[in-house]
Structures are given as structure tokens and as C-alpha cells.
Design an enzyme around this catalytic site. Structure first.
Site, PDB file in Angstrom:
ATOM      1  N   LYS A 182       0.849  -1.184   0.000  1.00 52.57           N
ATOM      2  CA  LYS A 182       0.000   0.000   0.000  1.00 52.57           C
ATOM      3  C   LYS A 182       0.891   1.243   0.000  1.00 52.57           C
ATOM      4  O   LYS A 182       1.786   1.367   0.855  1.00 52.57           O
ATOM      5  CB  LYS A 182      -0.862  -0.030   1.263  1.00 52.57           C
ATOM      6  CG  LYS A 182      -2.226   0.572   1.110  1.00 52.57           C
ATOM      7  CD  LYS A 182      -2.995   0.280   2.404  1.00 52.57           C
ATOM      8  CE  LYS A 182      -4.378   0.817   2.375  1.00 52.57           C
ATOM      9  NZ  LYS A 182      -5.014   0.723   3.690  1.00 52.57           N
TER      10      LYS A 182
HETATM   11  C1  E4P Z   1      -8.382   1.643   3.591  1.00 44.63           C
HETATM   12  O1  E4P Z   1      -7.600   0.849   3.137  1.00 44.63           O
HETATM   13  C2  E4P Z   1      -8.224   2.331   4.867  1.00 44.63           C
HETATM   14  O2  E4P Z   1      -7.506   1.489   5.741  1.00 44.63           O
HETATM   15  C3  E4P Z   1      -9.509   2.623   5.570  1.00 44.63           C
HETATM   16  O3  E4P Z   1     -10.638   2.227   4.812  1.00 44.63           O
HETATM   17  C4  E4P Z   1      -9.604   3.984   6.149  1.00 44.63           C
HETATM   18  O4  E4P Z   1     -10.833   4.125   6.813  1.00 44.63           O
HETATM   19  P1  E4P Z   1     -11.132   5.266   7.898  1.00 44.63           P
HETATM   20  O5  E4P Z   1     -11.407   6.532   7.163  1.00 44.63           O
HETATM   21  O6  E4P Z   1     -12.348   4.761   8.616  1.00 44.63           O
HETATM   22  O7  E4P Z   1      -9.916   5.354   8.763  1.00 44.63           O
END
Ligand code: E4P
Length: 218
Positions: free
Chosen positions: A83
Site C-alpha cells: 500500500k
Molecule cells: C483503507 O484501506 C483504509 O484502511 C480505511 O478504509 C480507512 O478508513 P477510515 O477513514 O475509517 O480510517
């Protein structure tokens, strides 16, 4: 539509994996912090539980260090997806890793223009954050609609739309109606999908009526 679970909690992952409905896992530095566990052994453990893509995020923000981190993370298991943030350096890393056959999830996407860049950089996944857009009184689902339209116009874009920052079941349902490929959801939101008051009431009545027949199937 594929479901990923957005968590670094091993118990949640095990419980959801046992349903057979989960196709992958996404983590991020905040979820790792919340788990209180060591990052690399934790990703190793998750990859043993789930055979689909498991996103592990680089921690640095400059190209040279991100590439080093990515090369270490991708050796953890074959199903690791690296990522990277949607920055100029992040997309350079994405292109290099994608060209070498590594899955890359480009995260922190908040505009259609960013999603075009990620597809051009060969990302396996683009993660538009719908909940965080809603949080600032923007419409997260409009972004998904735009990305679906744009990617559909270019069949050579292989990037899957991984709807992220999901807060409720409607985010999943709307994403499915639009044809997004994947929803990554907190465990509690996936569990909410099972629920309907008419299911509970109907089952209650069936159980009572069956008992009144005095019969047994077994
Ligand atoms: C995606 O890969 C992220 O980890 C995640 O969906 C972020 O979500 P949040 O805005 O609830 O932290």
C-alpha cells in the site's frame, strides 16, 4: 463484488474468514497501532489466515525509503499487496512494483484525477476514501461513480476500485450498484449487512410454529 475486511485485529479476521465471505484484508498504520502488535509478524499471521490480497502499507514518504520498505514487505508472503500513498513518489513506487509483478494498493485517493494517475501507474487497487469525504460534507459516493465511469471508458486500465473508509451498509450497497469491484469494510459494517427486522420476526414465527408441530427433522 469482493469484500475485504479493514482491520488488523486477528480475532476479527479469523471470525470473518470462517464465513467464507471475505476475499482479502486491508491494514494501515493507524490499524497497526490499534492492534498493539509488531507489524511484520502480524502481516505474516494475517497472510496465513487469508489467501487473498493483504494490504501492508509503507511507513515512509520518500521514494528511496518506500521502495526499500516495499521490497521487505513483499517478501512476507505472495499475497501481500503493497500500500502506497497517492503522492508523486508513491506513484513512482507503484509503477516500479507493478512493472515487477507486485500487487500495489494506492491509498488516500480523494479525487477522480488521482484515480486516473493510479491506473496509469499500474496499480492493482485504487482506494477512494468515501467516509472521510462525507465527513467534510463532500459526497464520497460521487467519487466512486466518477471513477467507475472513467475506468469503464478505458478497458486497458486494470486497476480494481477498492472502496475504502466505509462507514455503513449503504456505502457497500451503493458501491455495488455502481459496479465497484471491492468494498473494504470494518467488521461491524459487514455484520450489519446480515440484519433485517423482518428476518428476525419471520424466523421467530417459523421456530415457534415448527415447535408447535411436534416434529423433528433429525
Ligand atoms: C483503507 O484501506 C483504509 O484502511 C480505511 O478504509 C480507512 O478508513 P477510515 O477513514 O475509517 O480510517
Amino acid at each position: 463484488m469482493k469484500f475485504f475486511v479493514d482491520t488488523a485485529d486477528i480475532n476479527e479476521i479469523k471470525e470473518l474468514a470462517a464465513t467464507g465471505l471475505i476475499n482479502g484484508v486491508t491494514t494501515n498504520p493507524s490499524l497497526i497501532k490499534k492492534s498493539g502488535k509488531e507489524f511484520i509478524p502480524l502481516i505474516e499471521e494475517i497472510c496465513d489466515i487469508v489467501s487473498g490480497p493483504v494490504s501492508a502499507e509503507v511507513a515512509s514518504t520518500d521514494y528511496e525509503t518506500m521502495i526499500k520498505e516495499a521490497n521487505k514487505l513483499k517478501d512476507i508472503a505472495e499475497n501481500v499487496a503493497i500500500k502506497v500513498p497517492l503522492t508523486e513518489d508513491g506513484l513512482k513506487v507503484c509503477k516500479e512494483l507493478s512493472d515487477g509483478g507486485t500487487m500495489v494498493n494506492v491509498t488516500l485517493c480523494f479525487s477522480a484525477g488521482q484515480a486516473i494517475l493510479a491506473a496509469k501507474a499500474g496499480a492493482s487497487f485504487i482506494s477512494p476514501f468515501v467516509g472521510r469525504l462525507d465527513d467534510i460534507s463532500s459526497d464520497g459516493m460521487n467519487l466512486i461513480a466518477d471513477i467507475v465511469t472513467i475506468y469503464d471508458n478505458y478497458p486497458n486500465f486494470d486497476t480494481e476500485i477498492l472502496v475504502a473508509s466505509i462507514r455503513n451498509p449503504m456505502h457497500i450497497i451503493e458501491s455495488a450498484k455502481m459496479g465497484a469491484d471491492i468494498a473494504t469494510c470494518p467488521a461491524n459494517v459487514i455484520k450489519q449487512l446480515y440484519k433485517h427486522p423482518l428476518t428476525d420476526a419471520g424466523l421467530d414465527a417459523f421456530v415457534k410454529d415448527w415447535a408447535a408441530t411436534g416434529q423433528s427433522i433429525l
